[in-house]
Each structure stands twice: as structure tokens, then as C-alpha cells.
Scaffold this active site. Structure first.
Site, mmCIF file in Angstrom:
data_model
loop_
_atom_site.group_PDB
_atom_site.id
_atom_site.type_symbol
_atom_site.label_atom_id
_atom_site.label_comp_id
_atom_site.label_asym_id
_atom_site.label_seq_id
_atom_site.Cartn_x
_atom_site.Cartn_y
_atom_site.Cartn_z
ATOM 1 C CG ASP A 1 -6.740 5.225 -0.508
ATOM 2 O OD1 ASP A 1 -7.872 5.327 -0.008
ATOM 3 O OD2 ASP A 1 -6.512 4.568 -1.538
ATOM 4 C CD GLU B 1 -3.201 -0.558 0.192
ATOM 5 O OE1 GLU B 1 -3.110 0.503 -0.438
ATOM 6 O OE2 GLU B 1 -4.180 -1.323 0.065
HETATM 7 C C1 LIG Z 1 -13.200 5.108 -3.898
HETATM 8 O O1 LIG Z 1 -12.074 4.505 -4.467
HETATM 9 C C2 LIG Z 1 -11.229 3.852 -3.528
HETATM 10 C C3 LIG Z 1 -9.987 3.352 -4.276
HETATM 11 O O2 LIG Z 1 -10.348 2.631 -5.414
HETATM 12 C C4 LIG Z 1 -11.995 2.721 -2.827
HETATM 13 O O3 LIG Z 1 -11.162 2.113 -1.847
HETATM 14 C C5 LIG Z 1 -13.209 3.308 -2.152
HETATM 15 O O4 LIG Z 1 -13.975 2.263 -1.590
HETATM 16 C C6 LIG Z 1 -14.054 4.086 -3.140
HETATM 17 N N1 LIG Z 1 -15.124 4.745 -2.408
HETATM 18 C C7 LIG Z 1 -16.363 4.770 -2.845
HETATM 19 C C8 LIG Z 1 -17.354 5.482 -1.983
HETATM 20 O O5 LIG Z 1 -16.697 4.240 -3.896
#
Ligand SMILES: *[C@@H]1O[C@H](CO)[C@@H](O)[C@H](O)[C@H]1NC(C)=O
Ligand SMILES: *[C@@H]1O[C@H](CO)[C@@H](O)[C@H](O)[C@H]1NC(C)=O
Length: 142
Positions: A67, A50
Site C-alpha cells: 500500500d 490510512e
Molecule cells: C492483499 O491485502 C491487502 C491488505 O489487506 C488488501 O487490500 C488486498 O485487497 C489484498 N489483495 C489480494 C489480491 O488479496
């Protein structure tokens, strides 16, 4: 000028990148070995994939979330940075970037207690699941 030098020193001091075994020992000291069934090698693999053990790693996702930190914890669910969030770790996302890693570790514990468990981490699913992970703790004495 003096305060600029001070600020630079502070930002250097809070930009820690761990060595593999150093990180493995910190995780072990924080009772991560076996936490919710997740082995130390899984945590080390997940952190390497990560963030490359970088406490200040930040990645902006296409969907507007971000992130944060050594575990790359997502702002949409776990922490607050001003974008929409459930903030289930109940913290500011910036707290996941300091070299006091206890906040990040406690939040990672919260993430893994959710039904998805360790599968919440895409990098774990893609690179650590069903792999021989012994090399991630080999020679670390943990
Ligand atoms: C947004 O994208 C991230 C990385 O791909 C993912 O971990 C996350 O769950 C997504 N969030 C939503 C609300 O879709
Ligand atoms: C750690 O992450 C920060 C933020 O992305 C970056 O500026 C820095 O170069 C990284 N450190 C290493 C050693 O990769």
C-alpha cells in the site's frame, strides 16, 4: 559529498506530511468534496487512518501487495511496482509517494469510481463509516 547533500535535500523535500486542515484544503482545491458522494470529512478521516497524512507511507501486506502513500493505495489493483497488478490507475506506485499529490488524488478518484467506492479502504470501513466526522474538518474553513 556535495551530491550526497543534494540527494538528502531532495529526499527531505519529497517526504511531505500534511497538517489536517492543510490536507483538507488541498482535497477541496482538487474537487474531492462530494466526489462520487464522498464528503471532505470522509477523505480526511480515511487519509488520517490510512497514513496519518504521510505522503511517503508504505505498508507491505502479507499477500505480497504493497500500500502506497497518503491514501495507502494497493499495488495489486491500482499501480505498478513490479509485482502482479491490474495497474488500473496506470502509474508507477512510486508516483504515489511524492509531495506532488495530484497523482495520488487522481488515483484515489479512480478507486472510488469502482463499484466498491469508498468501501475499498479498510480503514474507512473500520474507523470512518457511520461515525461523526465533523472533527476532521472543524476549524479548517472549508
Ligand atoms: C492483499 O491485502 C491487502 C491488505 O489487506 C488488501 O487490500 C488486498 O485487497 C489484498 N489483495 C489480494 C489480491 O488479496
Ligand atoms: C512517514 O512515512 C515514512 C515512511 O514510512 C517514515 O519514514 C516517516 O517517519 C513518516 N513520517 C512521519 C512524520 O511519521
Amino acid at each position: 559529498m556535495r551530491s550526497l547533500v543534494f540527494l538528502l535535500l531532495v529526499s527531505v523535500a519529497s517526504a511531505k506530511v500534511f497538517e489536517k486542515c492543510e490536507w483538507a484544503r488541498v482535497l477541496k482545491d482538487n474537487e474531492m468534496d462530494g466526489y462520487h458522494g464522498v464528503s471532505l470529512a470522509d477523505w480526511v478521516c480515511l487519509s488520517q487512518r490510512e497514513s496519518d497524512y504521510n505522503t511517503t507511507a508504505i505498508k507491505r501486506n502479507k499477500n505480497g501487495s504493497t500500500d502506497y502513500g497518503i491514501f495507502q493505495i494497493n499495488s495489486r489493483y491500482w499501480c505498478s511496482d513490479g509485482s502482479p497488478t491490474d495497474n488500473m490507475c496506470n502509474i508507477e506506485c512510486s508516483k504515489l509517494l511524492t509531495d506532488d499529490v495530484t497523482v495520488a488524488i487522481n488515483c484515489a478518484k479512480r478507486v472510488v469510481r469502482d463499484p466498491n467506492g469508498i468501501r475499498a479502504w479498510v480503514a474507512w470501513r473500520n474507523h470512518c463509516a457511520n461515525q461523526d466526522l465533523r472533527s476532521y474538518v472543524a476549524g479548517c474553513g472549508v
